[in-house]
Design a protein around this motif. Structure first.
Motif, mmCIF file in Angstrom:
data_model
loop_
_atom_site.group_PDB
_atom_site.id
_atom_site.type_symbol
_atom_site.label_atom_id
_atom_site.label_comp_id
_atom_site.label_asym_id
_atom_site.label_seq_id
_atom_site.Cartn_x
_atom_site.Cartn_y
_atom_site.Cartn_z
ATOM 1 N N PHE A 63 -5.647 18.001 25.799
ATOM 2 C CA PHE A 63 -4.564 17.025 25.677
ATOM 3 C C PHE A 63 -3.268 17.773 25.934
ATOM 4 O O PHE A 63 -2.985 18.770 25.276
ATOM 5 N N HIS A 94 -2.682 14.939 17.816
ATOM 6 C CA HIS A 94 -3.840 14.956 18.713
ATOM 7 C C HIS A 94 -4.683 16.209 18.511
ATOM 8 O O HIS A 94 -5.913 16.155 18.643
ATOM 9 N N LYS A 99 -8.596 17.298 19.475
ATOM 10 C CA LYS A 99 -8.295 17.691 20.852
ATOM 11 C C LYS A 99 -7.840 19.152 20.900
ATOM 12 O O LYS A 99 -7.541 19.770 19.876
ATOM 13 N N ASP A 628 -1.083 14.278 30.094
ATOM 14 C CA ASP A 628 -1.434 13.099 29.302
ATOM 15 C C ASP A 628 -0.181 12.315 28.917
ATOM 16 O O ASP A 628 -0.203 11.084 28.885
ATOM 17 N N ARG A 770 -5.493 7.106 12.877
ATOM 18 C CA ARG A 770 -5.855 7.615 14.213
ATOM 19 C C ARG A 770 -5.335 6.689 15.314
ATOM 20 O O ARG A 770 -4.825 7.156 16.335
ATOM 21 N N LYS A 771 -5.472 5.394 15.092
ATOM 22 C CA LYS A 771 -4.972 4.438 16.082
ATOM 23 C C LYS A 771 -3.461 4.565 16.228
ATOM 24 O O LYS A 771 -2.914 4.522 17.332
ATOM 25 N N TYR A 773 -1.517 7.244 15.553
ATOM 26 C CA TYR A 773 -1.158 8.485 16.250
ATOM 27 C C TYR A 773 -1.485 8.401 17.741
ATOM 28 O O TYR A 773 -0.726 8.874 18.581
ATOM 29 N N GLU A 774 -2.610 7.811 18.065
ATOM 30 C CA GLU A 774 -3.002 7.708 19.477
ATOM 31 C C GLU A 774 -2.046 6.817 20.265
ATOM 32 O O GLU A 774 -1.830 7.034 21.466
ATOM 33 N N SER A 775 -1.449 5.839 19.600
ATOM 34 C CA SER A 775 -0.509 4.941 20.280
ATOM 35 C C SER A 775 0.943 5.357 20.042
ATOM 36 O O SER A 775 1.861 4.609 20.362
#
Length: 994
Positions: A63, A94, A99, A628, A770-771, A773-775
């Motif tokens: 990442f 991440h 990652k 990324d 997690r959602k 942080y990912e967004s």
């Protein structure tokens, strides 16, 4: 009734038998003093390299957040802190989600921001920059940048930002300069590079072209004028002036004669462009009329009886400006009539003009003309405006070259030679006023005034800029490419638009439309700058050839390779060494036949090329040269995101990024832009000295960074208060985990329902965190976790379980289960919060797991077992918590009335209409949940005086006092207190004492 024996004074003091929390974790954080110790700890253990070692087996997916390079020319401001903190949260989160999240910090080292600083130093010493050897000057710029890179590096590290600080990327590194030149030469070889002459944003103070991203808009007061262009005659402008015009009938001749006596009126805020006029534009879709002036104010410059051509919608406003008291609309004027007119330049035949302006001015149709302001006619100077330039291309209008690089008219220009448009101090020169006076003397000035409007300024010198026609080097973004990379289109523009539409995710989503609209309408990319500090345009042109000649540019792969090799070894300075041209051309072409180009590349090309020498070339780059994430301020839609997109589409065939994340600007508490002159600036260093870097990082996490954010003393106090509340939660966990061992661990199926409910909440939070942080939704992550910690844990679970943690026997299942849950909470919360509160979570982690190589930042977020999720249990406990709220609210009424001091003095009766809920309350230790000594649950109808909460229907509470005596160890009031081996204890406490 309640027993009188609430205290057994003969009972021993049991305080030492209670398992009170034990921790060295302080209530007061002391972040400003303690944070440097953790920085030293991370440096000692090599935290960034240790994280890379976690992927030694290649099991972790890569990442990469590619760092948009700041300029190395000053101390950090609050925008830098916001920017780098967001990037750090992205990278750390991440990494902790499994990652291999690499972060290579970088700096933009070329260009005007640094060159301008060196020039300021020269001016202060009375030195002339142009008299200094260019290589020596470039070395001064390099040293200046090196110094600020070192300073900014330490300031970024103090924010808690981690990355490959020992090996950052610098656009002035020799390899970087070599790659930038190679990337430029790809444009040379693929046919997109060309030299053209067109108006560009030009800074007279800095004597260079500017990119749109280098321009900012400020209020500026400009002269505004209404100017007469006298109709010369009908017919084509190329006809001799003395050739008679024939008409079909007398009426037609009369109408035409009216027009030949009229003047077309234009309006402009740039009087200095009048000498460059080559046409007047009109819009065939606008209604125009011929107007006669009937009566005047004594101060009017109009003439009674004169005829003026104006757009109908603007006629009144023009007459008002000209101080015309009455006028008559004579007739309609058609587009066909207008297009048939030819005008005289206002300076035609003027004494001293030397015939400079004795040419015809055509009337030309143009869609850019509106009737929203002005006169409905637009003065058109193709050398000084984009719309004007486009009209010039369409109708083959001649370009003019009247304005010099320093913003003065060429010295041999009649009437105005040598006069400045913008002076070197950034103020207006005499050119505007001189033109106004000349127009008045020539009888062409109908009216004048001043207007305050938004006007482009250089963001470095803060001086106004102008549009100026100069020979520049461009990248043709609509040139068809035959490079084998046509998956997303065969031009730079098509590839860029396809990338935006299909390949890139935008946060916030509105960034997509913003960048798309910019790319869709942008002109060709101006690559050249007339400066000294930067990567030169490494190309040669054939001496004496025209830019349109097919062999104008030297396109030779071996020459390009020699240039890149020289740059790799010695840097771009070699371009300026005597004999370099001969060296690289020797044996390939005749050096005497070619001229070396000495313009430097737009610094946006430098930063736009970073994907090549960072992502593609470095060992810690990416396999495909694609990042990324690119994350910068929203202004970078026209800056780094934009230039990287164009550059990548030309050399990679697509955008060099998969995600574009943008943040807004930072304002003061009142929503005003920060300004040193206003005194409302907030400096990161000052916040860190007062509060610590974690408070600054927490401010970033609490705000919606995708919009403009506010910061100031009161806001920071609120952030610090949130931090203290969170710190208390963490301290409670640490205190109650003292001495916890694996032998105590209880598996979920053996836990009480309350503990299993907490595990269920952790399973839900794991998904949400997690959602989030990912967004890149850090505000959502923090608010979710903060609410969980302060409401569900501190005010509910911890409050309930204090009794069990403090007073249950050490080996009691309930106490062990609670400590097991606290262990799970600890592992989850410390890693979930670690990307945001890097220092505090390290403090918490080392308080429990001390050790020279220990760090929370070496951990991953725990994998939450699937069997922790229990929707049925969660629904049951939602009902229990609703009923509990009615009970606790009822007790608060009696506490406020001073009828009780502690909730343990109560034994309420809870009336529940729903039998299923009543069964649920009876199935758990509901008295413990409500922190009372005992409780009764009944489905009997509640008396009218029972306490109720409107928002929790079906539950009512009748207050009763607890019966019995107060246990001297747990303080519950129970009937059995005093009937056990240990005096003054209840059975639970008696058993705990052994």
């Amino acid at each position: 009734m309640c027993s009188d024996k609430t205290t057994d004074k003969s009972a021993p003091d049991y305080r030492n038998s209670v398992f009170l929390p034990q921790t060295d974790f302080p209530m007061r954080a002391g972040l400003p003093a303690r944070e440097p110790d953790w920085l030293a700890h991370w440096a000692k253990i090599g935290i960034y390299d240790r994280l890379r070692e976690k992927n030694a087996d290649g099991s972790r997916a890569p990442f990469t957040l590619h760092d948009g390079p700041p300029y190395a020319n000053g101390h950090l401001h609050i925008g830098h802190a916001l920017n780098k903190t967001i990037k750090d949260i992205i990278t750390r989160s991440h990494q902790m989600m499994g990652k291999d999240a690499r972060y290579v910090p970088g700096w933009d080292c070329h260009g005007l921001p640094i060159e301008w600083k060196i020039e300021e130093q020269y001016r202060a010493k009375g030195l002339d920059k142009d008299a200094v050897n260019i290589i020596d000057f470039r070395q001064e710029c390099r040293k200046f940048a090196e110094g600020w890179v070192d300073i900014q590096r330490e300031e970024f590290k103090r924010l808690g930002v981690y990355g490959n600080w020992d090996d950052p990327y610098l656009t002035m590194n020799f390899h970087a300069e070599a790659v930038i030149a190679e990337e430029f030469m790809k444009f040379l070889m693929n046919g997109t590079l060309y030299q053209g002459s067109k108006p560009v944003m030009w800074s007279p103070v800095e004597k260079t072209a500017l990119a749109e991203a280098e321009v900012e808009y400020h209020d500026h007061t400009s002269h505004t004028i209404w100017v007469r262009f006298q109709v010369r005659r009908g017919g084509n402008a190329t006809m001799p002036t003395d050739e008679p015009v024939e008409y079909d009938d007398a009426d037609q001749a009369l109408l035409a004669d009216q027009l030949h006596q009229a003047s077309v009126v234009i309006w402009t805020t740039t009087p200095w462009t009048i000498p460059q006029n080559r046409a007047v534009s009109f819009n065939p879709g606008i209604a125009y009329g011929l107007y006669r002036v009937d009566a005047l104010d004594e101060k009017s410059t109009a003439t009674e009886g004169e005829l003026l051509l104006l757009a109908d919608a603007l006629a009144q406003s023009v007459m008002d400006q000209a101080k015309v008291e009455s006028f008559t609309r004579v007739r309609d004027v058609s587009a066909q009539e207008l297009e048939g007119l030819t005008l005289s330049h206002p300076y035609a035949g003027v004494e001293g003009a030397q015939g400079e302006w004795d040419y015809d001015i055509p009337m030309l149709p143009g869609d850019h003309v509106t009737d929203e302001a002005g006169t409905g006619f637009v003065h058109t100077a193709p050398s000084h405006g984009d719309d004007d330039y486009q009209m010039g291309l369409k109708f083959n209008l001649p370009m003019t070259y009247n304005v010099e690089p320093d913003g003065t008219y060429r010295k041999d220009l009649p009437l105005f030679g040598g006069e400045a448009i913008i002076a070197q101090d950034g103020k207006d020169g005499p050119a505007n006023v001189s033109n106004i006076k000349q127009l008045a003397w020539a009888g062409a000035l109908l009216a004048k005034g001043k207007i305050k409007h938004s006007y482009p300024h250089s963001w470095r010198s803060k001086a106004p800029v102008i549009y100026r026609n100069t020979p520049q080097w461009f990248a043709a973004i609509d040139h068809k490419l035959d490079d084998g990379m046509g998956t997303y289109g065969d031009t730079i523009r098509k590839r860029a638009l396809q990338s935006i539409e299909k390949l890139v995710k935008f946060t916030p989503e509105k960034g997509r439309n913003r960048l798309h609209s910019m790319i869709e309408t942008r002109p060709d990319w101006v690559l050249s700058r007339q400066r000294a500090w930067g990567v030169p345009l490494t190309c040669f042109v054939k001496t004496g050839a025209k830019p349109t000649d097919p062999d104008f540019l030297l396109r030779n792969a071996e020459v390009n390779a020699r240039i890149a090799a020289a740059f790799e070894t010695s840097g771009a300075d070699v371009w300026y060494e005597d004999g370099f041209k001969e060296k690289v051309l020797d044996g390939l072409v005749d050096p005497a036949a070619y001229t070396q180009v000495f313009d430097v590349l737009d610094v946006w090309f430098d930063s736009g090329s970073t994907h090549a020498f960072v992502l593609r070339d470095r060992a810690d780059g990416t396999a495909d040269g694609i990042a990324d994430v690119y994350m910068e301020g929203t202004d970078q839609h026209r800056g780094w995101f934009h230039s990287s997109l164009l550059q990548g589409c030309a050399t990679l065939g697509r955008a060099p990024y998969r995600n574009v994340v943008t943040h807004g600007f930072t304002l003061d508490e009142k929503g005003m832009k920060m300004s040193k002159s206003i005194g409302n600036t907030i400096v990161p260093e000052e916040i860190i000295k007062q509060y610590g870097a974690d408070i600054l990082r927490l401010w970033v996490a609490q705000t919606d960074y995708t919009a403009d954010q506010r910061i100031g003393p009161e806001i920071l106090k609120g952030v610090a208060d949130s931090y203290r509340r969170l710190r208390n939660t963490l301290r409670f966990m640490l205190g109650n985990l003292e001495g916890y061992t694996e032998e105590e661990r209880v598996i979920p199926r053996d836990m009480p329902e309350l503990e299993r409910w907490v595990l269920h909440r952790l399973s839900e939070l794991d998904v949400e965190v997690r959602k989030g942080y990912e967004s890149f939704d850090f505000q959502g992550v923090f608010q979710t976790l903060f609410t969980f910690c302060t409401v569900e844990m501190s005010a509910f679970y911890f409050d309930i379980r204090k009794d069990a943690l403090y007073c249950d026997p050490a080996n009691a299942t309930r106490r062990r289960a609670a400590r097991t849950v606290l262990d799970h909470l600890f592992n989850c919360l410390t890693t979930w919060f670690a990307p945001i509160l890097v220092f505090t979570m390290e403090d918490v982690w080392l308080s429990r797991f001390p050790g020279e190589g220990s760090s929370v930042h070496l951990q991953d977020m725990p994998e939450v077992p699937d069997d922790w999720s229990n929707a049925v249990l969660a629904e049951k406990w939602e009902g229990i918590r609703r009923a509990r709220r009615v009970v606790t609210a009822s007790l608060e009424v009696h506490r406020s009335a001073k009828e009780i001091g502690s909730s343990l003095e109560a034994a309420p009766v809870v009336h529940v209409e729903d039998s299923e809920l009543a069964d649920a309350l009876r199935s758990v230790a509901f008295a413990d949940q409500c922190i009372v000594s005992s409780i009764s649950v009944t489905t009997d109808a509640a008396p009218s005086e029972a306490f109720r909460l409107p928002e929790q229907p079906g539950v009512a509470v009748v207050f009763e006092r607890a019966m019995g005596s107060k246990c001297q160890r747990c303080w519950k009031i129970l009937p059995d207190v005093g009937s056990h081996k240990h005096p003054g204890t209840c059975k639970r406490c008696n058993d705990a004492l052994g």
